[in-house]
Motif scaffolding. Structure first.
Motif, PDB file in Angstrom:
ATOM      1  N   MET A  27       0.894  -1.198   0.064  1.00 21.76           N
ATOM      2  CA  MET A  27      -0.070  -0.064  -0.100  1.00 21.76           C
ATOM      3  C   MET A  27       0.915   1.240   0.044  1.00 21.76           C
ATOM      4  N   ILE A  31       1.368   4.262  -3.059  1.00 18.56           N
ATOM      5  CA  ILE A  31       1.242   5.602  -3.075  1.00 18.56           C
ATOM      6  C   ILE A  31       2.372   6.582  -3.028  1.00 18.56           C
ATOM      7  N   ILE A 167     -11.168  -0.315   0.777  1.00 14.31           N
ATOM      8  CA  ILE A 167     -10.245   0.501  -0.474  1.00 14.31           C
ATOM      9  C   ILE A 167     -11.303   0.427  -1.791  1.00 14.31           C
ATOM     10  N   GLY A 173     -10.823   5.322   0.545  1.00 13.30           N
ATOM     11  CA  GLY A 173     -10.242   3.998  -0.325  1.00 13.30           C
ATOM     12  C   GLY A 173     -10.308   4.299  -1.680  1.00 13.30           C
ATOM     13  N   MET A 176      -7.457   6.666  -2.194  1.00 14.76           N
ATOM     14  CA  MET A 176      -6.098   6.133  -2.175  1.00 14.76           C
ATOM     15  C   MET A 176      -5.797   5.353  -3.383  1.00 14.76           C
ATOM     16  N   ARG A 177      -6.686   4.707  -4.026  1.00 18.97           N
ATOM     17  CA  ARG A 177      -6.490   4.249  -5.389  1.00 18.97           C
ATOM     18  C   ARG A 177      -6.128   5.264  -6.509  1.00 18.97           C
ATOM     19  N   THR A 179      -4.733   8.270  -5.944  1.00 21.15           N
ATOM     20  CA  THR A 179      -3.362   8.931  -5.616  1.00 21.15           C
ATOM     21  C   THR A 179      -2.455   7.831  -6.035  1.00 21.15           C
ATOM     22  N   SER A 180      -2.683   6.553  -6.005  1.00 20.11           N
ATOM     23  CA  SER A 180      -1.471   5.867  -6.416  1.00 20.11           C
ATOM     24  C   SER A 180      -1.467   5.664  -7.943  1.00 20.11           C
ATOM     25  N   ARG A 183      -0.767  10.836  -8.904  1.00 18.39           N
ATOM     26  CA  ARG A 183      -0.858  11.547  -8.028  1.00 18.39           C
ATOM     27  C   ARG A 183      -1.313  12.968  -8.088  1.00 18.39           C
ATOM     28  N   VAL A 196      -3.876  11.365   2.759  1.00 15.21           N
ATOM     29  CA  VAL A 196      -4.026   9.885   1.881  1.00 15.21           C
ATOM     30  C   VAL A 196      -2.776   9.142   2.509  1.00 15.21           C
ATOM     31  N   ILE A 197      -1.578   9.969   2.347  1.00 13.60           N
ATOM     32  CA  ILE A 197      -0.385   9.138   2.938  1.00 13.60           C
ATOM     33  C   ILE A 197      -0.340   8.829   4.495  1.00 13.60           C
ATOM     34  N   THR A 200      -2.835   5.891   4.853  1.00 12.39           N
ATOM     35  CA  THR A 200      -2.032   4.538   4.322  1.00 12.39           C
ATOM     36  C   THR A 200      -1.254   4.127   5.473  1.00 12.39           C
TER      37      THR A 200
END
Lengths: 300, 237
Positions: A27, A31, A167, A173, A176-177, A179-180, A183, A196-197, A200
């Motif tokens: 995870m 990110i 997620i 969630g 987070m996806r 952002t990965s 960004r 978000v970081i 995580t």
């Protein structure tokens, strides 16, 4: 066949613990593209907190079920706090630095945390009392799976289902996806990357702490150095599955658990720890992106 | 009323000056276009407004508020949304999830559903593909999704970076029609960056010409279309 089944089940239990740690690796990598080498230490700290809190409650004669719940909560809380602080101190100031700098910072953090526990606790192996209950209904199949393994399987399944739901369906969630995947675009829709970081790291640390308690109950002992080898193995599992991919981390962990278990059963237990590295070398030469990993090229 | 104002903005990438004393003023309800060649600094101008890069000198004002050093999420929350170059759809998120991300900062969760329905009437293709992953859409569909994702944030100012890039002419026409409609129906102010100067100037009220990080000309769209220099350099006439 009996022997094989037994090995397979103990491999599954081991693999599910690796999965709890590997999830945090994958995870965080997803990110901020960082291999957080201090992640194993968070797991170790989680287990130590559980030992300290659980031991104190045990000597006070508290009900085992209460001990289990309270020590787990304490471990999760402390691990999350450590993970959060670690990110703020060691990684956040390096947000725009080259990736190698952050990696070195992570290795430094790992050494610092190991030595912190070494100095504040002890260099000896301590016995870790099993807070986990014995189930009577497992008695007939005890030869295959014991209560601790059974609980490990149940708890990891619950954690993974909850994590998947989080997620997949919650706003954070999805953020987070997003952002990965991109960004800068995530920032352009108003996602605060730092929050978000932070989230995580908190989730990764909490699941690692749960893994720490489970494996220490399984092995029955604990030491300041356990985070290193467990961390490396979970890292191998994450790379094997395809780093950055959550289902990949789980799959890789099971493959690693089975390999270790079958390898020690059929070849030799002397090589238990080397199987992970053999896998790592193989995967890096044959398919560096991992089983479920994607190559890093984008459609424009 | 002034919607956006760039005042002597200078943005650097390392030591390289990408924007040199750029001045742009956009009033509420206008469609403004910024045209220029590759590498002139058009995208940098938009990124400087959005807080992805911060100008080293000069100021950016949004509705008379100095936003030069604000973080991107703060700028989005004030009402500026960008459709970046290359669309930048989240490829492994579904169409609906991409829209969810567009509405990330919205507090009025109840109205979001209605806005999604409105988007789906505007772009029926997206409705058909709502559970499909963004990366599997065609270029034109991705552009529609990128515009929709920006719209569900309910921006006062919409920044568009090369929406015509890599699309078939018929799709480009559709996209420009929609942009004009967003401006007309919702009163959204539009800042359009384009290489396709011809199309852009046809829907814009005024235009700026950017060359090597410097604003060379600014005038009404009509005058720019007639301007000899512009015609030669950007309209290919």
């Amino acid at each position: 066949m009996d022997y094989f089944l037994k090995l397979l089940l103990s491999g599954t239990a081991k693999g599910s613990i690796y999965a709890l740690i590997a999830l945090g690796y994958t995870m965080v990598y997803g990110i901020i593209k960082l291999i957080n080498f201090a992640h194993g230490e968070i797991y170790m700290i989680g287990a130590f907190v559980a030992l300290l809190v659980g031991g104190t409650l045990q000597s006070a004669g508290v009900n085992p079920a209460v001990i289990l719940v309270v020590s787990t909560l304490a471990a999760v809380f402390f691990a999350a706090a450590y993970g959060l602080t670690m990110e703020k101190i060691a990684y956040k100031p390096l947000r725009t630095a080259p990736r190698l700098s952050v990696l070195i910072s992570a290795i430094g953090m790992s050494m610092f945390l190991q030595n912190l526990v070494l100095l504040s606790q002890t260099e000896k192996y301590l016995s870790f009392p099993s807070f986990l209950p014995e189930f009577l209904f497992l008695k007939p199949i005890r030869g295959y799976i014991n209560s601790t393994q059974f609980i490990i399987l149940i708890i990891t399944s619950i954690v993974m289902v909850l994590l998947t739901l989080l997620i997949k369906f919650t706003l954070i969630g999805k953020a987070m996806r997003a952002t990965s995947q991109d960004r800068e675009m995530a920032q352009l829709v108003g996602i605060n990357i730092n929050s978000v970081i932070t989230v995580t790291f908190i989730i990764g640390s909490a699941t690692a702490a749960i893994g720490g308690i489970l494996i220490c109950s399984y092995m029955g002992q604990i030491n300041y150095y356990i985070g290193f080898i467990a961390g490396i193995k979970a890292f191998v599992a994450a790379v094997l599955g395809g780093i950055g991919s959550i289902p990949g981390a789980v799959l890789g962990s099971f493959v690693l658990g089975w390999t270790e278990s079958l390898g020690t059963g059929y070849i030799s237990s002397d090589y238990e720890d080397s199987f992970a590295f053999i896998i790592l070398i193989l995967i890096l030469t044959v398919k560096p992106s991992g089983i479920l990993g994607r190559k890093e090229n984008q459609k424009v | 009323m002034s919607m956006l104002k760039l005042e002597n903005v200078e943005t650097f990438y390392g030591n390289i000056k990408a924007l040199n004393s750029v001045n742009i003023a956009i009033d509420e309800g206008e469609i403004i276009t910024l045209i220029g060649a590759n590498g002139a600094g058009k995208s940098t101008t938009l990124m400087s407004v959005c807080g992805i890069v911060h100008p080293k000198r000069g100021h950016v004002y949004f509705q008379d508020q100095d936003i030069t050093h604000y973080e991107p999420e703060k700028i989005v929350s004030l009402g500026i949304s960008q459709v970046p170059e290359g669309r930048r759809i989240f490829p492994q998120l579904t169409v609906l999830e991409n829209l969810d991300m567009g509405a990330f900062l919205r507090k009025d969760k109840k109205n979001i559903k209605n806005d999604f329905d409105e988007i789906f009437t505007l772009f029926p293709r997206l409705a058909e593909r709502r559970t499909q992953q963004g990366g599997t859409l065609s270029g034109g569909e991705q552009q529609m999704l990128a515009i929709s994702r920006a719209l569900v944030a309910k921006p006062k100012l919409l920044l568009l970076d090369e929406p015509s890039l890599g699309l078939a002419p018929i799709i480009v026409h559709q996209i420009f029609e929609i942009i004009a409609r967003i401006n007309r129906d919702n009163g959204t102010t539009i800042f359009l960056v384009e290489q396709n100067a011809n199309m852009a100037l046809k829907i814009a009220h005024r235009g700026y010409v950017l060359q090597n990080g410097v604003i060379k000309i600014h005038d009404t769209a009509k005058n720019l279309l007639a301007n000899e220099e512009v015609r030669k350099a950007y309209l290919g006439v």
